[in-house]
Design a protein around this motif. Sequence first.
Motif, mmCIF file in Angstrom:
data_model
loop_
_atom_site.group_PDB
_atom_site.id
_atom_site.type_symbol
_atom_site.label_atom_id
_atom_site.label_comp_id
_atom_site.label_asym_id
_atom_site.label_seq_id
_atom_site.Cartn_x
_atom_site.Cartn_y
_atom_site.Cartn_z
ATOM 1 N N LEU A 22 0.911 -0.996 0.131
ATOM 2 C CA LEU A 22 0.094 -0.160 -0.486
ATOM 3 C C LEU A 22 0.791 0.785 0.257
ATOM 4 C CD1 LEU A 22 -3.291 -0.782 2.541
ATOM 5 C CD2 LEU A 22 -3.199 -0.893 -0.010
ATOM 6 N N LYS A 23 1.654 1.171 0.886
ATOM 7 C CA LYS A 23 2.770 2.383 0.834
ATOM 8 C C LYS A 23 3.082 3.045 -0.780
ATOM 9 C CE LYS A 23 7.201 0.095 1.638
ATOM 10 N NZ LYS A 23 8.512 0.221 2.593
ATOM 11 N N HIS A 24 3.501 1.804 -1.615
ATOM 12 C CA HIS A 24 3.430 2.652 -2.864
ATOM 13 C C HIS A 24 2.511 3.813 -3.322
ATOM 14 C CE1 HIS A 24 6.909 -0.234 -2.992
ATOM 15 N NE2 HIS A 24 6.114 -1.108 -2.832
ATOM 16 N N TYR A 25 1.430 3.042 -3.132
ATOM 17 C CA TYR A 25 0.310 4.627 -2.878
ATOM 18 C C TYR A 25 0.385 6.072 -3.084
ATOM 19 C CZ TYR A 25 -4.358 1.994 -4.629
ATOM 20 O OH TYR A 25 -4.906 1.453 -5.708
ATOM 21 N N ASP A 26 1.690 5.936 -2.458
ATOM 22 C CA ASP A 26 2.333 7.348 -1.624
ATOM 23 C C ASP A 26 2.920 8.316 -3.101
ATOM 24 O OD1 ASP A 26 3.020 9.250 0.124
ATOM 25 O OD2 ASP A 26 4.762 9.121 -0.237
ATOM 26 N N ARG A 27 3.227 7.509 -4.255
ATOM 27 C CA ARG A 27 3.788 8.090 -5.031
ATOM 28 C C ARG A 27 2.463 7.875 -6.536
ATOM 29 N NH1 ARG A 27 9.499 5.485 -7.176
ATOM 30 N NH2 ARG A 27 8.933 6.946 -8.877
ATOM 31 N N SER A 28 2.359 6.720 -6.428
ATOM 32 C CA SER A 28 0.825 6.667 -7.523
ATOM 33 C C SER A 28 0.303 5.721 -7.784
ATOM 34 C CB SER A 28 1.087 6.980 -8.982
ATOM 35 O OG SER A 28 2.093 5.964 -9.286
ATOM 36 N N PRO A 29 -1.485 5.226 -7.704
ATOM 37 C CA PRO A 29 -1.924 3.920 -8.090
ATOM 38 C C PRO A 29 -0.729 3.140 -8.928
ATOM 39 C CG PRO A 29 -3.179 5.618 -7.797
ATOM 40 C CD PRO A 29 -1.865 6.654 -7.958
ATOM 41 N N ALA A 30 -0.371 3.474 -9.592
ATOM 42 C CA ALA A 30 0.269 2.860 -10.828
ATOM 43 C C ALA A 30 1.584 2.505 -9.979
ATOM 44 C CB ALA A 30 0.580 3.920 -12.793
ATOM 45 N N HIS A 31 2.716 2.599 -9.295
ATOM 46 C CA HIS A 31 3.516 2.626 -8.833
ATOM 47 C C HIS A 31 2.726 1.296 -7.860
ATOM 48 C CE1 HIS A 31 5.228 6.627 -9.549
ATOM 49 N NE2 HIS A 31 6.742 5.259 -9.687
ATOM 50 N N TYR A 32 2.142 1.114 -6.804
ATOM 51 C CA TYR A 32 0.906 0.247 -6.422
ATOM 52 C C TYR A 32 1.206 -1.291 -7.398
ATOM 53 C CZ TYR A 32 -2.773 -2.467 -3.989
ATOM 54 O OH TYR A 32 -3.559 -3.857 -3.820
ATOM 55 N N ARG A 33 0.214 -1.003 -8.502
ATOM 56 C CA ARG A 33 0.058 -1.502 -9.217
ATOM 57 C C ARG A 33 1.021 -2.659 -9.939
ATOM 58 N NH1 ARG A 33 -3.412 1.519 -11.028
ATOM 59 N NH2 ARG A 33 -2.473 2.043 -13.118
ATOM 60 N N GLN A 34 2.215 -1.766 -9.970
ATOM 61 C CA GLN A 34 3.553 -2.104 -10.575
ATOM 62 C C GLN A 34 4.117 -3.287 -9.188
ATOM 63 O OE1 GLN A 34 6.792 0.050 -10.775
ATOM 64 N NE2 GLN A 34 8.022 -1.632 -12.567
ATOM 65 N N ALA A 35 4.299 -2.828 -8.054
ATOM 66 C CA ALA A 35 4.931 -3.490 -7.358
ATOM 67 C C ALA A 35 4.009 -4.788 -6.333
ATOM 68 C CB ALA A 35 4.597 -2.647 -5.272
ATOM 69 N N ILE A 36 2.775 -5.021 -6.850
ATOM 70 C CA ILE A 36 1.840 -5.708 -6.428
ATOM 71 C C ILE A 36 2.370 -7.352 -7.187
ATOM 72 C CG2 ILE A 36 -0.060 -4.686 -4.867
ATOM 73 C CD1 ILE A 36 -1.364 -5.226 -7.084
ATOM 74 N N GLY A 37 2.739 -8.289 -6.281
ATOM 75 C CA GLY A 37 3.305 -9.553 -7.086
ATOM 76 C C GLY A 37 4.592 -9.810 -7.785
ATOM 77 N N GLN A 38 5.306 -8.191 -8.082
ATOM 78 C CA GLN A 38 6.212 -8.892 -8.096
ATOM 79 C C GLN A 38 7.577 -9.131 -6.750
ATOM 80 O OE1 GLN A 38 8.242 -4.949 -9.818
ATOM 81 N NE2 GLN A 38 6.896 -5.273 -12.017
ATOM 82 N N GLU A 39 8.813 -9.921 -6.877
ATOM 83 C CA GLU A 39 9.590 -10.303 -5.750
ATOM 84 C C GLU A 39 10.495 -8.810 -5.923
ATOM 85 O OE1 GLU A 39 11.712 -13.779 -4.896
ATOM 86 O OE2 GLU A 39 9.728 -14.096 -5.590
ATOM 87 N N ARG A 40 10.641 -8.416 -4.813
ATOM 88 C CA ARG A 40 11.527 -7.123 -4.714
ATOM 89 C C ARG A 40 13.086 -7.859 -4.637
ATOM 90 N NH1 ARG A 40 9.622 -2.938 0.042
ATOM 91 N NH2 ARG A 40 10.798 -4.841 1.114
ATOM 92 N N GLU A 41 13.802 -7.010 -5.450
ATOM 93 C CA GLU A 41 15.312 -7.457 -4.720
ATOM 94 C C GLU A 41 16.115 -7.661 -3.554
ATOM 95 O OE1 GLU A 41 19.364 -6.843 -6.518
ATOM 96 O OE2 GLU A 41 17.801 -6.752 -8.286
ATOM 97 N N GLN A 42 16.386 -8.216 -2.985
ATOM 98 C CA GLN A 42 16.692 -7.880 -1.401
ATOM 99 C C GLN A 42 18.013 -7.051 -1.534
ATOM 100 O OE1 GLN A 42 17.239 -10.738 1.485
ATOM 101 N NE2 GLN A 42 16.043 -10.008 2.940
ATOM 102 N N THR A 43 18.572 -6.166 -0.292
ATOM 103 C CA THR A 43 19.440 -5.228 -1.163
ATOM 104 C C THR A 43 19.626 -5.679 0.308
ATOM 105 O OG1 THR A 43 18.285 -3.537 0.360
ATOM 106 C CG2 THR A 43 18.085 -3.438 -2.094
ATOM 107 N N PRO A 44 21.290 -5.605 0.124
ATOM 108 C CA PRO A 44 22.081 -5.763 1.274
ATOM 109 C C PRO A 44 21.376 -4.829 3.162
ATOM 110 C CG PRO A 44 23.668 -4.875 -0.397
ATOM 111 C CD PRO A 44 22.524 -4.410 -0.716
#
Length: 184
Positions: A22-44
Amino acid sequence: MEKLDLSFEEYLALPGVNWSSLKHYDRSPAHYRQAIGQEREQTPAMQTGSALHALVLEGELAFSSRYVVAPVGIDRRTKAGKEQWAAFEAEANGKEILTGEQHESVIGMAAAILTHPRAGKLLEKCRERELSITWTDFLTALACKARLDGYDATNGLVVDIKSADDASPKAFERQAARMLYHGQ
């Protein structure tokens, strides 16, 4: 609210929205849609935070069963170094590999948390750790989920552990605002 004793992988598989998406909505609904269902690359930094959680919330045994420290002095650019690294990875048997610096940082942060007069006492009260919860939002009827680092039902206490490169009040305040910790 339903409390569930689940592994992190089982929690991720649950249906529902959570703050991490949900925090991706802070940027835009499009960012939210892109973020859901995608694995995030784990940073150090994310790996260090996960290791800290394992050590503080689940204990030394859980930590050592999932993490191993990379050996020093292997030059992975050479044939011999590549062979040494491959042997190390095989011996690690799927454990996540921390650098020596990450390991020292995790040990130091865990000690600071556990020996801190207030933080240590708050964690002691939280008998339930890494607790998954689900509920239906009464306004939107959306299925929701969250994973609580620590929960004390008697006192209505929820504890959330965060790591930071700079824990000074001003620097942490900036990081909390940038990472939207207040929403969590």
